[in-house]
Design an enzyme around this catalytic site. Structure first.
Site, mmCIF file in Angstrom:
data_model
loop_
_atom_site.group_PDB
_atom_site.id
_atom_site.type_symbol
_atom_site.label_atom_id
_atom_site.label_comp_id
_atom_site.label_asym_id
_atom_site.label_seq_id
_atom_site.Cartn_x
_atom_site.Cartn_y
_atom_site.Cartn_z
ATOM 1 C CB SER A 53 -4.136 9.582 -18.116
ATOM 2 O OG SER A 53 -5.116 10.129 -17.272
ATOM 3 C CB CYS B 156 -9.574 11.999 -11.658
ATOM 4 S SG CYS B 156 -8.245 10.988 -10.967
ATOM 5 C CB CYS C 208 -10.794 3.896 -10.480
ATOM 6 S SG CYS C 208 -9.375 4.793 -11.119
#
Length: 519
Positions: A420, A141, A54
């Site tokens: 983000s 992601c 991550c």
């Protein structure tokens, strides 16, 4: 060679987003670096292979490598496959969920096609469809968010095997890469290739240029500065500004574009992009890497980008002629701020301030439908969310995504916290000095007029309490300062309290080990 497996911690940004748990995210970077350095040095390991996944995990392992300086290879855990929504009839991913929340709450979420039964789908059914299909498997992601930004940048620095940053987590290529890691670390040990041989100013320039080309996350600025600090490499906001000014934005990748890392992998992946950028003189192919070869040698036998692909534009036909990451200064952010402006939003924004003292205040206003487009633009300011004030400098995807999903246009978002990598729109973060230490962001009031200029790279208060002109505004801010009181620090014990006491400002990477001797 005898392997010894050990672990460190991990915080999921996807799960913690929008909650109090997000305050623990950035500081986990320091814990990751500290714990790897501790075990590697205490147990006298000869080398280290790290497998992060991550956002902040990757800079964490690079910071540790710079500290222990033992032969090192990073294996990126890999990106997640894109999802697909039947009712929206398009590819989706984690950020789709957050944007759909905004669309749902503002009554604009609608299906693009009917259900299999032929009936019309309700907004709730569309939400269920997105939730069930946005994340179809393991991995980071899938867009050019922070995880993929950092992975591609680290590959451009030569710290992992070719293709590591673009192989999906569940792909055969990722398994093969893991099997080749032992050979790579042996080469590093035999040739005495150490992290500080690779983490250099030259390699950071590659990382910055690739980040600008691919449209990477604002968080990269924070992490590059922290990595450079650990390696004793001189890297500043001014360096990032200069690279951004000279580097075109070429990639049609989410969040501002429509493609995902899986799509990039299918047309050649990061090595093909690097091969192209080396050929046009943008990337330095002469830097050494963990393979014992140069970056150019690593990608020379790699297939070139597919001629018909539409993800990476030709350098002569950029999306934007300069980088999307802009370093802003002005009376609002004397110590700097970082904006993510791809050009799709325009280069200028002026609006009236609307101030929120914590992220949850803005989220509550959005949930209640209280934020609406007005004839005059609005600058929504979220403060007391910096490294010290948060504490922990939490990311604020929930608000930025909800605004995009709701279709609100005349809004800019500004914070002393972070956004983000999935955030897009007219956003400015990392404001220094932060509110908790009395920066100008703490003194702004509702109705003040703020202007953001991505050409002049400035962010300024141009009217305060009806007062205009630099001298008058400075006097008004000083008047407000006399009445300002710093907030009470919370918590006063535990890891976040320790972090708040140690952490530096965002313009220097928000690190906890900066400075000279301790005595």
């Amino acid at each position: 060679m005898l392997p010894w497996q050990f672990n460190t911690i991990g915080v999921s940004d996807g799960i913690t987003m929008g909650s109090e748990g997000m305050r623990f995210s950035l500081q986990s970077r320091e814990i990751i670096a500290d714990s790897i350095e501790t075990v590697t040095c205490a147990q006298r390991h000869d080398a280290n292979i790290s497998i992060p996944g991550c956002d902040k995990n990757m800079p964490g392992v690079i910071m540790a490598a710079a500290r222990h300086n033992r032969p090192f290879v990073m294996i990126y855990g890999g990106t997640m496959r894109r999802g697909h929504s039947q009712l929206l009839d398009k590819p989706i991913n984690i950020s789709t969920c957050y944007e759909a929340v905004g669309s749902y709450r503002y009554g604009v979420l609608k299906a693009s096609c009917k259900k299999q039964s032929g009936a019309e789908a309700t907004a709730s059914e569309v939400m269920d469809d997105i939730e069930e299909h946005a994340c179809p498997g393991v991995g980071a992601c899938g867009g050019m968010y922070t995880a993929n930004t950092m992975a591609t940048a680290i590959e451009a620095m030569g710290l992992c095997l070719p293709g590591s940053s673009s192989f999906p987590a569940e792909s055969p290529q990722k398994r093969s890469e893991c099997e080749r890691a032992a050979e790579a670390i042996r080469i590093c040990m035999e040739k005495d290739i150490r992290p500080r041989d690779l983490i250099t100013r030259r390699s950071f320039m590659n990382a910055l240029k690739l980040t600008m080309v691919l449209g990477g996350s604002t968080n990269a600025v924070l992490h590059f500065l922290a990595m450079a600090n650990s390696a004793d490499v001189d890297l500043t906001l001014e360096d990032i500004h200069r690279v951004s000014e000279a580097t075109p934005f070429l990639a049609d990748l989410a969040p501002s574009g429509k493609h995902y890392m899986e799509d990039l992998c299918n047309v050649g992946g990061t090595p093909a992009v690097l091969k192209y950028l080396i050929a046009v003189g943008l990337i330095d192919g002469g830097i050494p890497t963990v393979t014992g070869k140069t970056l150019a040698e690593n990608v020379s036998s790699w297939p070139s980008l597919d001629p018909g692909q539409t993800i990476i534009r030709d350098i002569t036909k950029p999306i934007k002629k300069s980088g999307h990451l802009r370093i802003l200064y002005g009376n609002f952010a004397p110590g700097g701020a970082v904006a993510k402006i791809t050009g799709l939003e325009g280069d200028f924004f002026t609006g009236r301030a609307r101030v929120f003292n914590k992220e949850h205040e803005l989220n509550s206003a959005l949930s209640a439908g209280l934020i609406k487009d007005e004839e005059e633009g609005q600058v929504l300011i979220v403060r007391y969310e910096g490294p010290k004030g948060g504490p922990g400098m939490p990311e604020q995807l929930q608000a930025s995504a909800a605004i995009m999903g709701a279709g609100l246009k005349k809004i800019a978002l500004v914070t002393d916290g972070r956004y983000s990598g999935a955030s897009h729109g007219f956003i400015v973060g990392h404001v220094v000095p932060e509110a908790a230490v009395g920066g100008p962001i703490a003194l702004v009031e509702d109705g003040d007029l703020i202007t953001i200029d991505a050409v002049k790279n400035s962010i300024d208060i141009i009217e305060a309490s009806g007062i205009k002109g630099a001298a008058g505004i400075a006097a008004e801010l000083e008047r407000r300062r006399r009445g300002w009181k710093p907030p009470k620090m919370k918590p006063v014990r535990g890891v976040l309290a320790k972090y708040a006491r140690l952490v530096g400002d965002a313009s220097h990477g928000a690190v906890t080990d900066a400075g000279g001797p301790a005595w």
